[in-house]
Design a protein around this motif. Structure first.
Motif, PDB file in Angstrom:
ATOM      1  N   SER A  20       0.813  -1.295  -0.045  1.00 57.96           N
ATOM      2  CA  SER A  20       0.091   0.114  -0.054  1.00 57.96           C
ATOM      3  C   SER A  20       0.913   1.277   0.091  1.00 57.96           C
ATOM      4  O   SER A  20       0.342   2.281  -0.351  1.00 57.96           O
ATOM      5  CB  SER A  20      -1.045   0.010   1.130  1.00 57.96           C
TER       6      SER A  20
ATOM      7  N   ALA B 163     -10.199   8.092   6.255  1.00 59.49           N
ATOM      8  CA  ALA B 163     -11.103   7.770   4.804  1.00 59.49           C
ATOM      9  C   ALA B 163     -11.302   8.863   4.109  1.00 59.49           C
ATOM     10  O   ALA B 163     -11.837   9.062   3.247  1.00 59.49           O
ATOM     11  CB  ALA B 163     -12.412   7.133   5.467  1.00 59.49           C
TER      12      ALA B 163
ATOM     13  N   THR C 103     -10.464   8.234   0.467  1.00 62.30           N
ATOM     14  CA  THR C 103     -11.002   7.220  -0.271  1.00 62.30           C
ATOM     15  C   THR C 103     -11.703   7.455  -1.441  1.00 62.30           C
ATOM     16  O   THR C 103     -12.534   8.552  -1.582  1.00 62.30           O
ATOM     17  CB  THR C 103     -12.060   6.535   0.828  1.00 62.30           C
TER      18      THR C 103
ATOM     19  N   ARG D 181       1.980   3.511  10.704  1.00 60.16           N
ATOM     20  CA  ARG D 181       0.791   2.694  11.023  1.00 60.16           C
ATOM     21  C   ARG D 181       0.761   2.404  12.799  1.00 60.16           C
ATOM     22  O   ARG D 181       1.807   2.069  13.079  1.00 60.16           O
ATOM     23  CB  ARG D 181       0.133   1.624  10.454  1.00 60.16           C
TER      24      ARG D 181
ATOM     25  N   PHE E 161      -1.833   0.831  14.042  1.00 56.05           N
ATOM     26  CA  PHE E 161      -2.809   0.239  14.360  1.00 56.05           C
ATOM     27  C   PHE E 161      -2.752  -0.918  15.798  1.00 56.05           C
ATOM     28  O   PHE E 161      -1.353  -1.107  15.979  1.00 56.05           O
ATOM     29  CB  PHE E 161      -3.027  -0.801  13.299  1.00 56.05           C
TER      30      PHE E 161
ATOM     31  N   MET F  40     -17.670  -2.276  14.531  1.00 58.50           N
ATOM     32  CA  MET F  40     -16.373  -1.373  14.820  1.00 58.50           C
ATOM     33  C   MET F  40     -15.979  -0.587  13.674  1.00 58.50           C
ATOM     34  O   MET F  40     -16.278  -1.020  12.632  1.00 58.50           O
ATOM     35  CB  MET F  40     -15.335  -2.388  14.968  1.00 58.50           C
ATOM     36  N   VAL F  41     -15.438   0.702  13.918  1.00 59.56           N
ATOM     37  CA  VAL F  41     -15.028   1.369  12.704  1.00 59.56           C
ATOM     38  C   VAL F  41     -13.546   1.211  12.447  1.00 59.56           C
ATOM     39  O   VAL F  41     -12.897   0.657  13.496  1.00 59.56           O
ATOM     40  CB  VAL F  41     -15.539   3.059  13.008  1.00 59.56           C
ATOM     41  N   ASN F  42     -13.221   1.634  11.248  1.00 50.33           N
ATOM     42  CA  ASN F  42     -11.717   1.474  10.911  1.00 50.33           C
ATOM     43  C   ASN F  42     -10.979  -0.021  11.070  1.00 50.33           C
ATOM     44  O   ASN F  42     -10.143   0.041  11.621  1.00 50.33           O
ATOM     45  CB  ASN F  42     -10.993   2.512  11.571  1.00 50.33           C
TER      46      ASN F  42
ATOM     47  N   ASP G 134      -8.706  -2.474  10.418  1.00 52.53           N
ATOM     48  CA  ASP G 134      -7.829  -2.509   9.558  1.00 52.53           C
ATOM     49  C   ASP G 134      -7.431  -4.130   9.283  1.00 52.53           C
ATOM     50  O   ASP G 134      -7.490  -4.750   9.839  1.00 52.53           O
ATOM     51  CB  ASP G 134      -6.607  -1.767  10.177  1.00 52.53           C
TER      52      ASP G 134
ATOM     53  N   ASP H 294      -4.607  -5.327   9.582  1.00 47.52           N
ATOM     54  CA  ASP H 294      -3.578  -5.809  10.631  1.00 47.52           C
ATOM     55  C   ASP H 294      -4.669  -6.642  11.675  1.00 47.52           C
ATOM     56  O   ASP H 294      -4.181  -7.571  12.369  1.00 47.52           O
ATOM     57  CB  ASP H 294      -2.761  -5.035  11.356  1.00 47.52           C
ATOM     58  N   MET H 295      -5.584  -6.101  11.858  1.00 46.65           N
ATOM     59  CA  MET H 295      -6.835  -6.618  12.638  1.00 46.65           C
ATOM     60  C   MET H 295      -7.244  -7.887  12.055  1.00 46.65           C
ATOM     61  O   MET H 295      -7.536  -8.952  12.733  1.00 46.65           O
ATOM     62  CB  MET H 295      -7.871  -5.692  12.854  1.00 46.65           C
TER      63      MET H 295
ATOM     64  N   ASN I  21     -14.962   2.377   6.746  1.00 49.16           N
ATOM     65  CA  ASN I  21     -13.654   2.397   6.471  1.00 49.16           C
ATOM     66  C   ASN I  21     -13.217   0.783   6.923  1.00 49.16           C
ATOM     67  O   ASN I  21     -12.117   0.723   7.300  1.00 49.16           O
ATOM     68  CB  ASN I  21     -12.997   3.284   7.207  1.00 49.16           C
TER      69      ASN I  21
ATOM     70  N   CYS J  55      -9.143  -0.834   6.044  1.00 51.46           N
ATOM     71  CA  CYS J  55      -8.160   0.300   5.790  1.00 51.46           C
ATOM     72  C   CYS J  55      -6.561  -0.802   6.226  1.00 51.46           C
ATOM     73  O   CYS J  55      -6.508  -1.403   6.827  1.00 51.46           O
ATOM     74  CB  CYS J  55      -8.229   1.492   6.507  1.00 51.46           C
ATOM     75  N   GLY J  56      -5.800   0.141   5.617  1.00 53.56           N
ATOM     76  CA  GLY J  56      -4.258  -0.252   5.981  1.00 53.56           C
ATOM     77  C   GLY J  56      -3.754  -0.927   4.683  1.00 53.56           C
ATOM     78  O   GLY J  56      -3.811  -0.235   3.673  1.00 53.56           O
ATOM     79  N   SER J  57      -3.130  -2.045   4.984  1.00 52.05           N
ATOM     80  CA  SER J  57      -2.029  -2.531   3.964  1.00 52.05           C
ATOM     81  C   SER J  57      -2.899  -3.186   2.738  1.00 52.05           C
ATOM     82  O   SER J  57      -4.152  -3.361   2.682  1.00 52.05           O
ATOM     83  CB  SER J  57      -1.185  -3.642   4.534  1.00 52.05           C
TER      84      SER J  57
ATOM     85  N   PHE K  32     -15.698   1.293   2.510  1.00 51.58           N
ATOM     86  CA  PHE K  32     -14.415   0.325   2.627  1.00 51.58           C
ATOM     87  C   PHE K  32     -13.251   0.998   2.126  1.00 51.58           C
ATOM     88  O   PHE K  32     -13.448   1.874   1.443  1.00 51.58           O
ATOM     89  CB  PHE K  32     -14.731  -0.754   1.624  1.00 51.58           C
ATOM     90  N   ALA K  33     -12.093   0.743   2.610  1.00 48.82           N
ATOM     91  CA  ALA K  33     -10.921   1.430   2.179  1.00 48.82           C
ATOM     92  C   ALA K  33     -10.678   0.635   0.736  1.00 48.82           C
ATOM     93  O   ALA K  33     -11.103  -0.440   0.457  1.00 48.82           O
ATOM     94  CB  ALA K  33      -9.600   0.611   2.879  1.00 48.82           C
TER      95      ALA K  33
END
Lengths: 467, 208
Positions: A131, A196, A199, A432, A434, B16-18, B20, B22-23, B76, B79-81, B103-104
């Motif tokens: 990304s 976002a 986006t 990031r 996260f 849940m929002v955002n 990602d 990784d999650m 969203n 999101c992320g990778s 969505f991302a």
């Protein structure tokens, strides 16, 4: 007179192979960067369908995500990581793709080595199964991250099927205050438009503050376009771009450099070109930024406080703030400058370039890393490392108590051995924050290299301007 | 790619929002060289504790959602990778449709390459569907007619959704994108020939 066009319009038009009946377009891809994590299944797909790589010479591969940053001569000890890297090497050999291996001094993070080698050039379309491919937009190249299916599509056809995105202009007017860097600009942008906000858009960054940045700084800004939701970020090529690329291994040869440069300069957005959206930010308002939460939009100025969810009216946002603060182990209204850190990571495709290491070394020089802090410096490539060593930066860092590592993605995503333990807090120059990004339960604060170095010295989040 | 067929299933509510990537699938599972087998690690850190034991309160660990093919979540999502391991793990788990208010971009695109239908709806509509999902009602996803329907207290609710025509066709037909593009290989060759004369340096300085 034809309609004024943006930089994005011009690159799009120059790469249009054909328009499909369903409204999509086939877009030609000039250069393709490949790494070990998102490519094995693509090569497998080619094999199953008995297809070949259309343009091996337009493709460059390296291993960066999975590789160790210490004891390189011992190879990769993790068997899964090793298999992935070996698989990439075999695939490259089979298809005639250049592969920069771990022992090659040109090896590094894909987004660092592309520009460094002159593989990245203005006006190109560039993709990679990653990304942060948006980084290359700093050169005025239309560059975006793709998934593995599209990696396979590019390998087989040297094209992608696309729908044109909307175009956003983010204009950073005015002059940046002293001690404020490209990273602070981009964190401020993400805070302003949200994760976002971009986006569906390709963002073009304009304005005096952007023009004044070095190529390294521009790459930092474009790199984090994806954290603002945009697949690609762009900056018009100018004299700095032309100067940067001169004489690099894959840059146009001397006899073609003039015509290439003329073309590059012609790509700048025309006066009066229309954007779907414009956002204005005043550079003089920006001070060093840090993140407090688990989304890159959770940004505050270093002289600020940990925000209080009670002040948030939106219920969903409030809930996610409470969750983020709990994860981060932070109490609302605590001054950021009182937050202690355990680890410091300086590196990544966002901030692993020579200029970043120079900025960090200025803070580190003649100072010591706080006793309780473990701080590592991971150069973005073998050549960045070499340059830094020629300038004596490695000695400054080592004398201060930083660890000086081998190049790779390292603790930005913690796929190798460099990771946080649960509840460890890290001042990080990566992109990031996260949950779990730098290791399960790890707590990440994003910031610039000078800010991360200052956190290492003081042992807590600090304002680099006060050191 | 398999053709997308009508889905009838209850739906997993994940408000849940955002969320990602990784999650969705943490990095330790990206070391695979295969596309399959990732479902058991979907939402790993939300789903299992540090000793790998299932966390009972997490929605995927609740028996009633064991066979759900639909996920209803916040804005969203993804999101992320760019990791396609995210849709691979979702599909391998058995989820074929994701509903969210946004969505991302990269994730959204990756879904269609794997036969997953991501549906964008207004936030208020998503909230209603979340409630219905919490009550474990059964949903029908009809891509052909672009409709979500469910029965609540004997009343049939229908929600329409928008979708790009090309993406719809690709899912319904299970098309091979690469094959379709290769059918136009003449256009690609023509483009290359033209580009060689307009920007020749792209061809003279190749990677050796």
């Amino acid at each position: 007179m034809s309609t004024p066009k943006t930089l994005y319009d011009k690159i799009w038009n120059d790469h249009l192979v054909s328009e499909n009946e369903d409204g999509t377009s086939i877009i030609y891809i000039d250069r393709h960067l490949v790494h070990e994590v998102t490519s094995p299944q693509a090569f497998e797909g080619l094999k199953i369908a008995n297809r070949s790589v259309r343009k091996p010479n337009f493709t460059l591969a390296t291993a960066d995500h999975n590789i160790p940053t210490t004891n390189r001569d011992e190879g990769i000890s993790d068997p899964e990581s090793k298999l992935q890297v070996d698989t990439l090497e075999e695939n490259c050999k089979e298809h005639g793709i250049t592969f920069l291996s771990m022992s090659d001094k040109r090896q590094g993070i894909v987004h660092i080595i592309g520009p460094e080698q002159g593989f990245t050039q203005p006006g190109m379309t560039i993709v990679c199964g990653d990304s942060h491919t948006s980084t290359h937009g700093a050169f005025g190249a239309l560059a975006w991250g793709i998934g593995t299916s599209e990696v396979e599509h590019v390998l087989a056809t040297q094209t992608l099927v696309q729908t044109k995105a909307k175009n956003m202009q983010i204009n950073i007017q005015g002059e940046l205050p002293l001690g404020v860097t490209a990273k602070d600009i981009v964190l401020k942008i993400i805070q302003t438009i949200g994760t976002a906000g971009g986006t569906g858009y390709v963002i073009e960054y304009t304005g005096d503050a952007i023009k004044s940045l070095t190529m390294e700084g521009r790459m930092t800004v474009c790199n984090m376009s994806i954290e603002a939701g945009a697949r690609a970020g762009l900056i018009s090529p100018d004299e700095k771009t032309i100067e940067y690329l001169k004489g690099r291994p894959f840059s146009p040869a001397e006899n073609e450099y003039q015509s290439a440069s003329d073309y590059w300069l012609s790509l700048a957005s025309d006066e009066g070109a229309a954007y779907d959206k414009t956002v204005n930010i005043d550079a003089s308002d920006i001070i060093p930024q840090v993140t407090w939460g688990t989304s890159p939009e959770d940004v505050v100025s270093i002289d600020g406080l940990v925000p209080n969810p009670e002040d948030e009216r939106d219920e969903t946002k409030k809930k996610s703030m409470i969750r983020a603060l709990e994860y981060m182990g932070l109490v609302p209204n605590t001054p950021l400058k009182e937050v202690k850190v355990d680890k410091v990571f300086i590196g990544s495709c966002t901030n692993g370039r020579i200029e970043d290491l120079r900025a960090a070394s200025k803070i580190a020089k003649d100072r010591k890393v706080a006793d309780h802090v473990n701080a590592i410096i991971v150069p973005g490539s073998g050549l960045v490392k070499q340059q830094a060593e020629e300038e004596g930066l490695d000695k400054i860092f080592i004398e201060s108590g930083f660890e000086w590592r081998e190049p790779g993605c390292s603790m930005c995503l913690a796929m190798n051995a460099d990771k946080l333990k649960p509840q460890e807090r890290c001042a990080s120059t990566s992109n990031r924050n996260f949950e779990g990004r730098q290791g399960r339960g790890g707590r990440t604060h994003l910031m610039s290299p000078a800010m991360a170095a200052a956190a290492a010295i003081n042992g807590k989040l600090s304002d680099c301007r006060e050191i | 790619m398999e053709k997308f067929k009508k889905i009838e299933s209850n739906a997993i509510p994940l408000p849940m929002v955002n969320v990602d990537t990784d999650m969705i699938i943490p990095k330790q599972f990206l070391k695979t060289i295969k596309r399959t087998g990732l479902g058991k690690n979907l939402f790993y850190e939300l789903r299992y504790d540090e000793k790998d034991a299932p966390i009972d309160s997490f929605v995927l660990n609740q028996d009633k959602y064991k066979d759900s093919q639909i996920l209803i979540t916040g804005k969203n999502f993804g999101c992320g990778s760019s990791r396609e391991h995210a849709p691979w793990s979702i599909l391998d788990y058995g989820i074929k449709c994701i509903i969210a208010s946004s969505f991302a971009d990269i994730f959204y695109n990756n879904c269609f390459k794997n036969g997953i239908l991501p549906i964008k709806l207004d936030e208020s509509e998503v909230t209603k569907l979340q409630k219905a999902a919490e009550n474990s009602l059964s949903f029908t996803i009809d891509l052909e007619n672009q409709k979500i329907s469910y029965f609540d207290k004997n009343i049939n609710h229908e929600v329409s959704f928008e979708l790009d025509k090309a993406k719809k066709t690709s899912l319904l037909e299970g098309l091979d994108d690469i094959g379709l593009t290769l059918a136009k290989v003449n256009h690609i060759s023509d483009f290359e020939n033209k580009q060689k004369s307009t920007t020749p340096w792209l061809y003279s300085q190749q990677i050796k």
